[in-house]
Design a protein around this motif. Structure first.
Motif, PDB file in Angstrom:
ATOM      1  N   VAL A  81      28.572  53.628  35.727  1.00 31.60           N
ATOM      2  CA  VAL A  81      27.988  52.580  34.886  1.00 31.60           C
ATOM      3  C   VAL A  81      27.971  53.006  33.420  1.00 31.60           C
ATOM      4  N   VAL A  82      27.603  54.265  33.156  1.00 30.31           N
ATOM      5  CA  VAL A  82      27.587  54.748  31.773  1.00 30.31           C
ATOM      6  C   VAL A  82      28.978  54.649  31.154  1.00 30.31           C
ATOM      7  N   ALA A  83      29.995  55.086  31.899  1.00 29.97           N
ATOM      8  CA  ALA A  83      31.372  55.013  31.387  1.00 29.97           C
ATOM      9  C   ALA A  83      31.803  53.563  31.193  1.00 29.97           C
ATOM     10  N   SER A  84      31.355  52.672  32.083  1.00 29.22           N
ATOM     11  CA  SER A  84      31.683  51.253  31.938  1.00 29.22           C
ATOM     12  C   SER A  84      31.065  50.678  30.666  1.00 29.22           C
ATOM     13  N   ILE A  85      29.836  51.092  30.376  1.00 32.96           N
ATOM     14  CA  ILE A  85      29.178  50.638  29.152  1.00 32.96           C
ATOM     15  C   ILE A  85      29.944  51.119  27.926  1.00 32.96           C
ATOM     16  N   PHE A 142      36.607  44.661  32.216  1.00 32.09           N
ATOM     17  CA  PHE A 142      35.541  43.674  32.278  1.00 32.09           C
ATOM     18  C   PHE A 142      35.327  43.033  30.909  1.00 32.09           C
ATOM     19  N   ALA A 143      35.200  43.868  29.875  1.00 31.61           N
ATOM     20  CA  ALA A 143      34.934  43.333  28.536  1.00 31.61           C
ATOM     21  C   ALA A 143      36.137  42.596  27.963  1.00 31.61           C
ATOM     22  N   LEU A 144      37.343  43.051  28.281  1.00 34.40           N
ATOM     23  CA  LEU A 144      38.540  42.381  27.770  1.00 34.40           C
ATOM     24  C   LEU A 144      38.642  40.943  28.276  1.00 34.40           C
ATOM     25  N   ALA A 145      38.130  40.690  29.486  1.00 37.22           N
ATOM     26  CA  ALA A 145      38.181  39.326  30.010  1.00 37.22           C
ATOM     27  C   ALA A 145      37.411  38.375  29.104  1.00 37.22           C
ATOM     28  N   TYR A 146      36.227  38.800  28.624  1.00 39.38           N
ATOM     29  CA  TYR A 146      35.455  37.969  27.700  1.00 39.38           C
ATOM     30  C   TYR A 146      36.123  37.908  26.331  1.00 39.38           C
ATOM     31  N   ALA A 147      36.596  39.049  25.847  1.00 35.13           N
ATOM     32  CA  ALA A 147      37.200  39.084  24.511  1.00 35.13           C
ATOM     33  C   ALA A 147      38.460  38.235  24.443  1.00 35.13           C
ATOM     34  N   LEU A 148      39.309  38.308  25.471  1.00 37.80           N
ATOM     35  CA  LEU A 148      40.568  37.565  25.459  1.00 37.80           C
ATOM     36  C   LEU A 148      40.368  36.081  25.730  1.00 37.80           C
ATOM     37  N   THR A 149      39.266  35.726  26.414  1.00 33.76           N
ATOM     38  CA  THR A 149      38.964  34.303  26.609  1.00 33.76           C
ATOM     39  C   THR A 149      38.921  33.589  25.268  1.00 33.76           C
ATOM     40  N   ARG A 150      38.253  34.202  24.303  1.00 37.41           N
ATOM     41  CA  ARG A 150      38.127  33.604  22.978  1.00 37.41           C
ATOM     42  C   ARG A 150      39.459  33.569  22.238  1.00 37.41           C
ATOM     43  N   VAL A 151      40.318  34.553  22.507  1.00 38.62           N
ATOM     44  CA  VAL A 151      41.561  34.688  21.744  1.00 38.62           C
ATOM     45  C   VAL A 151      42.682  33.809  22.290  1.00 38.62           C
ATOM     46  N   VAL A 152      42.826  33.734  23.615  1.00 37.21           N
ATOM     47  CA  VAL A 152      44.007  33.080  24.181  1.00 37.21           C
ATOM     48  C   VAL A 152      43.757  31.659  24.667  1.00 37.21           C
ATOM     49  N   LEU A 153      42.492  31.234  24.744  1.00 34.29           N
ATOM     50  CA  LEU A 153      42.199  29.907  25.287  1.00 34.29           C
ATOM     51  C   LEU A 153      41.473  29.053  24.242  1.00 34.29           C
ATOM     52  N   GLY A 421      32.472  41.612  23.300  1.00 32.83           N
ATOM     53  CA  GLY A 421      32.248  42.916  23.908  1.00 32.83           C
ATOM     54  C   GLY A 421      30.775  43.185  24.142  1.00 32.83           C
ATOM     55  N   GLY A 422      29.925  42.646  23.256  1.00 32.17           N
ATOM     56  CA  GLY A 422      28.493  42.837  23.399  1.00 32.17           C
ATOM     57  C   GLY A 422      27.934  42.204  24.656  1.00 32.17           C
ATOM     58  N   VAL A 423      28.529  41.106  25.119  1.00 33.32           N
ATOM     59  CA  VAL A 423      28.084  40.477  26.367  1.00 33.32           C
ATOM     60  C   VAL A 423      28.155  41.480  27.508  1.00 33.32           C
ATOM     61  N   THR A 424      29.292  42.159  27.621  1.00 30.07           N
ATOM     62  CA  THR A 424      29.470  43.125  28.700  1.00 30.07           C
ATOM     63  C   THR A 424      28.585  44.341  28.503  1.00 30.07           C
ATOM     64  N   THR A 425      28.484  44.814  27.260  1.00 26.47           N
ATOM     65  CA  THR A 425      27.629  45.965  26.988  1.00 26.47           C
ATOM     66  C   THR A 425      26.186  45.682  27.383  1.00 26.47           C
ATOM     67  N   VAL A 426      25.671  44.538  26.967  1.00 21.87           N
ATOM     68  CA  VAL A 426      24.289  44.170  27.286  1.00 21.87           C
ATOM     69  C   VAL A 426      24.127  43.961  28.790  1.00 21.87           C
ATOM     70  N   GLN A 427      25.084  43.293  29.420  1.00 22.43           N
ATOM     71  CA  GLN A 427      25.006  43.039  30.854  1.00 22.43           C
ATOM     72  C   GLN A 427      24.957  44.343  31.644  1.00 22.43           C
ATOM     73  N   LEU A 428      25.876  45.257  31.357  1.00 25.43           N
ATOM     74  CA  LEU A 428      25.929  46.512  32.099  1.00 25.43           C
ATOM     75  C   LEU A 428      24.694  47.373  31.835  1.00 25.43           C
ATOM     76  N   PHE A 429      24.256  47.398  30.576  1.00 23.23           N
ATOM     77  CA  PHE A 429      23.065  48.185  30.263  1.00 23.23           C
ATOM     78  C   PHE A 429      21.842  47.620  30.992  1.00 23.23           C
TER      79      PHE A 429
END
Length: 488
Positions: A81-85, A142-153, A421-429
């Motif tokens: 989890v720490v590494a994922s964060i 995990f975080a790239l899925a949120y980041a790329l949603t904004r960029v490619v869609l 990226g903050g969405v994933t950081t906050v979620q995992l933390f």
């Protein structure tokens, strides 16, 4: 937001900012054509990460039986989890420096390398190294899925895409325990890990073929917030280490240490040019502050699920397999609600943000009323428990796509990657913090001492009672979110 809109130019390997039209979008638009290819790539990375979580959870008892290291059992999850964060927090930097295609390739290679190390581990220290590398790659995915949603869609598809990404955890709850359980049952836990390698390779090929080399906003500079990341890592480790002790004083010390470090993160982020989250994210009076706090409270409210399989086995006579799948009702509810929420978001988004934590609270009340009632699997008792678990997941799923979409829309244009990226950081933390707190509450309630039915009954009641505070607070925060984001 950007207004100079152009179309994707595949020959240049660059993606332009997607259209921000207000036309309501359906699943057909998301899952067809180039949007469908992007959606497959985004969902595939999250599925790989999520399935691995459930495979590892199921296989770890067999790992311990084979290579030893019982004292470090919990650290296999903690370090992951720490590494994922850390991976999620560094995603903006990776995306800026390598572009969508390169970022996904690096993330997948790290994930695959960690998985290979796990499958070959001959002792627990090597396993912990593998889990850490896995977690870093998985956090990126995990975080790239949120980041790329904004960029490619286009913006009108964000809610649908976020719902699809969230639904992948529901898929993982069906696949992961089954795969891990089958291999573990036959003493082949190494194969449980290595079974992911072909899928990682296929996903790397998919990312390379479908994703652009760079994106329209690659020119923004992203600095790495090293002090905040160090404090964040320390906070997770402090709370996790404190929760492992049977001494109340150490439990409290770990919790207080973690809270102090969270406060220091807020101070450091407000004074640094290198940010962990967008500006004003630690102030509840701002839209971003309220949104991130709502995400945090929802994730904390979910964490009693860690003990659901144990409680179902010890209080309600369920087998390990059935207890695992009944516990997965939370994730199933989340997945179904995420899909429905993205459908209703255009006309009812604000209401869903408030209804979500209300359902979570109802679910925890059912948990408190019926989980502590020991029985032999009588469905008069087990039925309301299952309904409560579904309500908890369903409530989070209703609010989730709406909260994440509003985070994207509320962040300054120059801090969009930090926001995603903050969405994933906050979620995992929040998950790590909540899990540690759940362990602390269960230990204090007597799950190990006196243990047995008495300890499990007490732990079930206290877990539901204490964690019901989170959705109660979230209802108030959700009402503030509605006021602050009325125009979003």
């Amino acid at each position: 937001m950007h207004n100079d809109l152009t179309d994707f130019a595949p020959e240049a390997g660059v993606i332009a900012p997607p259209s921000m039209g207000d036309t309501p979008a359906g699943w057909g638009e998301l899952l067809s054509g180039r949007n469908g290819i992007y959606a497959l790539a985004l969902a595939g990375g999250v599925t790989l990460h999520a399935v691995n979580i459930y495979i590892a959870t199921t296989a770890m008892p067999s790992v311990i039986a084979d290579i030893g290291g019982l004292d470090f059992y919990a650290w296999a999850t903690t370090l992951f989890v720490v590494a994922s964060i850390l991976g999620s927090a560094l995603t903006a930097k990776l995306l800026r420096s390598r572009g969508p295609r390169g970022a996904y390739l690096i993330a997948t290679l790290l994930f695959g390398a960690g998985t290979l190390i796990c499958s070959l581990a001959m002792n627990m220290p090597v396993m912990l190294i593998g889990r850490s590398v896995q977690g870093l790659g998985g956090g990126f995915l995990f975080a790239l899925a949120y980041a790329l949603t904004r960029v490619v869609l286009p913006e009108r598809l964000w809610g649908r895409a976020i719902g699809l990404v969230a639904a992948m955890f529901g898929v993982a709850t069906l696949i992961g325990p089954a795969v891990g359980g089958v291999f573990a049952e036959y003493g082949a836990w190494r194969a449980a890990f290595s079974s992911l390698l072909p899928f990682a390779a296929l996903f790397a090929i998919l990312a390379y073929v479908t994703l652009p080399k760079s994106s329209w906003d690659r020119g923004e500079r992203v600095s790495v917030p090293l002090p905040q990341l160090a404090l964040l890592t320390g906070a997770v480790l402090a709370v996790s280490a404190g929760s492992l002790s049977s001494e109340l004083a150490w439990n409290i010390a770990g919790l207080v240490g973690g809270l102090v470090m969270i406060g220091l993160i807020a101070v450091a982020d407000s004074r640094s040019n290198a940010r962990l989250l967008p500006r004003n994210s630690f102030h509840i009076g701002t839209p971003l502050g309220a949104l991130y706090l709502a995400v945090t409270l929802l994730m904390v409210a979910l964490q009693p699920e860690v003990f659901v399989p144990y409680l179902l086995q010890n209080l309600h006579g369920q087998s390990p397999l059935w207890a695992g799948y009944l516990a997965a009702l939370m994730s199933l509810g989340w997945s179904v609600a995420s899909i429905l929420s993205s459908r209703w978001q255009k006309r009812s988004g604000h209401r869903l943000i408030v209804i979500g934590p209300v359902l979570v609270l109802i679910g925890l009340v059912l948990f408190a009323l019926f989980m502590p009632v020991a029985g032999g699997g009588d469905w008069i008792v087990l039925g309301p428990i299952c309904l409560g678990l579904v309500f908890i997941g369903f409530g989070i799923g209703l609010a989730w796509p709406n909260l994440v979409t509003r985070i994207f829309l509320s962040a300054p244009a120059e801090e969009q990657d930090l926001a995603s990226g903050g969405v994933t950081t906050v979620q995992l933390f929040a998950m790590a913090f909540g899990t540690a707190c759940a362990g602390m509450v269960a230990n204090i309630a007597g799950i190990a001492n006196p243990g047995g039915v008495e300890g499990a009954t007490s732990a079930a009641l206290w877990l539901a009672g204490i964690f019901a505070i989170a959705p109660l607070l979230c209802i108030a925060v959700a009402l503030r979110v509605v006021r602050l984001t009325a125009g979003k």
